[in-house]
Scaffold this active site. Structure first.
Site, PDB file in Angstrom:
ATOM      1  N   GLU A 382      50.956  45.283  47.458  1.00  0.00           N
ATOM      2  CA  GLU A 382      50.772  44.068  48.271  1.00  0.00           C
ATOM      3  C   GLU A 382      51.412  44.230  49.649  1.00  0.00           C
ATOM      4  O   GLU A 382      50.846  43.821  50.657  1.00  0.00           O
ATOM      5  CB  GLU A 382      51.339  42.840  47.552  1.00  0.00           C
ATOM      6  N   HIS A 511      38.697  39.278  39.394  1.00  0.00           N
ATOM      7  CA  HIS A 511      37.840  39.518  40.561  1.00  0.00           C
ATOM      8  C   HIS A 511      36.404  39.033  40.376  1.00  0.00           C
ATOM      9  O   HIS A 511      35.661  38.930  41.352  1.00  0.00           O
ATOM     10  CB  HIS A 511      37.857  41.012  40.922  1.00  0.00           C
TER      11      HIS A 511
HETATM   12  O1  X8Z Z   1      43.739  43.174  42.432  1.00  0.00           O
HETATM   13  C1  X8Z Z   1      44.508  44.079  42.679  1.00  0.00           C
HETATM   14  C2  X8Z Z   1      45.723  43.815  43.541  1.00  0.00           C
HETATM   15  C3  X8Z Z   1      45.490  42.763  44.539  1.00  0.00           C
HETATM   16  S1  X8Z Z   1      44.475  43.280  45.831  1.00  0.00           S
HETATM   17  C4  X8Z Z   1      46.874  43.378  42.668  1.00  0.00           C
HETATM   18  N1  X8Z Z   1      44.337  45.297  42.116  1.00  0.00           N
HETATM   19  C5  X8Z Z   1      43.224  45.585  41.233  1.00  0.00           C
HETATM   20  C6  X8Z Z   1      43.364  44.841  39.922  1.00  0.00           C
HETATM   21  O2  X8Z Z   1      44.449  44.318  39.639  1.00  0.00           O
HETATM   22  O3  X8Z Z   1      42.399  44.783  39.160  1.00  0.00           O
HETATM   23  C7  X8Z Z   1      45.183  46.467  42.333  1.00  0.00           C
HETATM   24  C8  X8Z Z   1      44.655  47.502  41.394  1.00  0.00           C
HETATM   25  C9  X8Z Z   1      43.278  47.067  41.006  1.00  0.00           C
HETATM   26 ZN    ZN Z   2      45.111  44.827  46.993  1.00  0.00          ZN
END
Ligand code: X8Z
Ligand code: ZN
EC number: 3.4.15.1
Length: 612
Positions: A382, A511
């Protein structure tokens, strides 16, 4: 505003829609800009001015919503998102009017292109569409934030269940947590997701794209089809490494749990891998660690706990790394305004993110930090976003973004690759007598591979699924099957219980409801090793790559800053070249880093079935 590497514009462009009143009263942007190079320059200037005006309030609204979910903040966020989407669509349509105009400067042309393809969820111009889209998005994100699973029959929130998946070794309990989370959080979103996808597709088509997936693939300084091919090529480079790891881990899980829980052949049961989504497997390192070489003598989480680190101290330690490279300390407001631990008294979105509210210096993180190894890495991740945001804050608004979104995701991870045993000694976390010797190199590499290599097929399949949904290759009636098929094809995993089309497992991953594109994380997993190798070369490191830490190296910091400062002002190969000397994304550095492990795994795997 930027959230997770969304530029001020991405915020704007990814936000969703306009209230009718605002839509009618908003000053038409450059109402009818002349179809000339000067008209294009003026249009871009006007857009950046309007965008900046919109962005601060919109960011504050989004921040308050994410850190205090109520019906009221949802309504405010949905309204503000709708305004943003209508604005961004208007900008994109305005930019397209300059398509055939000759003599436009390369710089203005680049900005027009960013305006045309920078939206994440475009709405069609039909009255009310942007608001409907924004309502759906806000509702899904907030439901995710408020989601609960079950453990021992009792409700458990998202950040707690996430951590518990890493520590529980009871297959029945793991199954209970996995199934309840997917059923409670994912399934109820299915209808809304389909509606959202249909509206966004209509919006994308109005902007001249085949579908929303094609729009997502168009932000990489190359034709959308070439980008899809590039991701496939990169995957082919690293796939053999994943296969070796999969074979090894499956055998270890079989040895631990027996045939009834994990068979010797076929896919791995998704809930046994130490992570709700089976995306990173470091949580079960103890299960797969080979006797002797695998005993590292420390675990970062245990070290943090032993030294009584709290979340703030963990963030300070992360800041210390960036300071050692020559970056200015985080502003006072970072500490005042960030959400570092989960508030006890309200619903929030715990999924970690980094924000830049004013496109200047109001940078913050939002986490529900736990004192463990995963969150120590996530803090560096982050902060990487925050330092990138601050480095490019002098760029014109449309360039306030990563060279591509994979760069934004890669910076903090690349820094965290420097968290070596020697580094842990330097910062007083590890006793010098406990530094694992060269005989533990395989263990160290295996620990890294469990997170870095395991992630690769997940990083790719997330958007393979959405590209399929948006193109129609995965029909609404086959969302679950499309998901399970890709999980099997790429990751070689299967759900602990049979799923049917009343389920919606994609919705149980942040996501998807948040509509954050995911190919960026796949790219980042590859890019971070390219950055790391370049930094270690710059530092004159001669030992095994994985033992290199560029902590304290101001030359590396200065060169990194050069790349970060460029933002999105140049095509990404220029930025890559500025830091690494090469213009190609390639899996070579990752493969080189893990080469000794690959040889070792293949030795261990001799005589064992490979694949699924
Ligand atoms: O979503 C994220 C970050 C925030 S941009 C914590 N990541 C992905 C996830 O958690 O699925 C980092 C690694 C992949
Ligand atoms: Zn990130």
């Amino acid at each position: 505003m930027i959230r997770n590497g969304l530029s001020a514009f991405a915020l704007l462009l990814s936000a969703t829609a306009v209230t009718p009143v605002l839509a009618q009263t908003a000053a038409p942007v450059a109402a009818a800009p002349a179809a000339t190079p000067a008209g294009a320059d003026a249009f871009v200037e006007q857009v950046q001015k309007e965008g900046q005006e919109y962005s601060l309030d919109a960011s504050r609204i989004a921040w308050v919503n994410a850190t205090y979910i109520t019906d009221d903040t949802d309504a405010l966020a949905a309204k503000s998102g709708a305004v943003g989407t209508e604005m961004a669509v208007r900008f994109a349509l305005g930019a397209a009017k300059f398509d055939g105009v000759k003599g436009i400067s390369p710089d203005t042309r680049r900005k027009l292109d960013i305006l045309k393809n920078g939206l994440t969820l475009p709405a069609p111009t039909t009255p009310g569409a942007a608001q409907t889209l924004s309502d759906l998005s806000t509702k899904m994100s907030s439901s995710y934030g408020k989601g609960r699973g079950l453990k021992d029959g009792k409700p458990i929130n998202g950040s707690d269940i996430e951590a518990a998946m890493g520590t529980s070794r009871d297959p029945a309990e793991l199954k209970e947590m996995w199934v309840s989370w997917h059923d409670n959080v994912g399934a109820p979103m299915r209808g809304d997701y389909a509606k959202m996808a249909a509206i966004a597709n209509e919006g994308s088509r109005e902007l001249g794209f085949k579908d929303t997936g094609a729009m997502w693939r168009s932000g990489y300084d190359m034709p959308a089809d070439d980008f899809a091919k590039l991701t496939d090529q990169l995957w082919k480079e690293v796939e053999p490494l994943y296969l070796s790891l999969h074979t090894y881990v499956r055998a270890k899980l079989n040895a631990k749990y027996g045939d009834a829980v994990q068979a010797k052949t076929g896919p791995i049961r998704a809930d046994l891998l130490g992570n709700m989504w089976a995306q990173e497997w470091g949580g079960i390192y103890d299960v797969v660690a080979p006797a002797g070489v695998g005993d590292l003598g420390y675990d970062v989480g245990d070290l943090l706990k032993a030294k009584q680190y709290d979340p703030i101290r963990m963030v300070k330690t992360g800041e210390g790394f960036y300071s050692s490279l020559g970056f200015a300390p985080l502003p006072k407001t970072f500490w005042e305004r960030s959400q570092i631990v989960k508030p006890a008294d309200r619903e929030v979105i715990c999924h970690a993110s980094a924000w830049d509210l004013d496109n200047k210096d109001d940078i913050r993180i939002k986490m529900c930090t736990k004192v463990n190894a995963d969150d120590f890495t996530t803090i560096h991740h982050e902060l990487g976003h925050n330092y990138y945001q601050r480095a490019y804050n002098k760029q014109p608004l449309l360039y306030q973004n990563g060279a591509n979104d994979g760069f934004h995701e890669a910076i903090g991870d690349f820094v965290a690759l420097s968290i070596t045993p020697d580094y842990l000694v330097k910062i007083g976390l590890l006793d010098p007598a406990k530094v694992p010797g060269a005989d533990k190199d395989i263990g160290l590499l295996l620990r890294q591979a469990m997170d870095k290599v395991a992630f690769l097929p997940f990083g790719l399949m997330m958007d393979k699924w959405r590209w399929g949904v948006f193109s129609g290759a995965i029909p609404t009636s086959g969302y679950q099957k499309g998901w399970d098929d890709l999980r099997l094809q790429y990751q070689g995993i299967k759900p602990p219980v049979a799923r049917d089309e009343t389920r919606f497992d994609p919705g149980a991953k942040y996501h998807i409801p948040a509509s954050t594109p995911y190919a960026r994380y796949f790219l980042a997993r590859i890019l971070q090793f390219q950055f790391y190798k370049a930094a270690c070369d710059q530092a004159g490191w001669k030992g095994p790559l994985h033992r290199c830490s560029f902590y304290g190296n101001k030359q590396v910091g200065a060169r990194l800053n050069t790349m970060l400062t460029m933002g999105a002002s140049k095509p990404w190969p220029d930025a890559l070249q500025a830091f690494t000397g090469t213009r190609q994304m390639s899996g070579k550095a990752l493969v080189e880093y893990f080469a000794p492990l690959k040889a070792w795994l293949d030795q261990q795997n001799k005589g064992k079935p490979s694949g699924w």
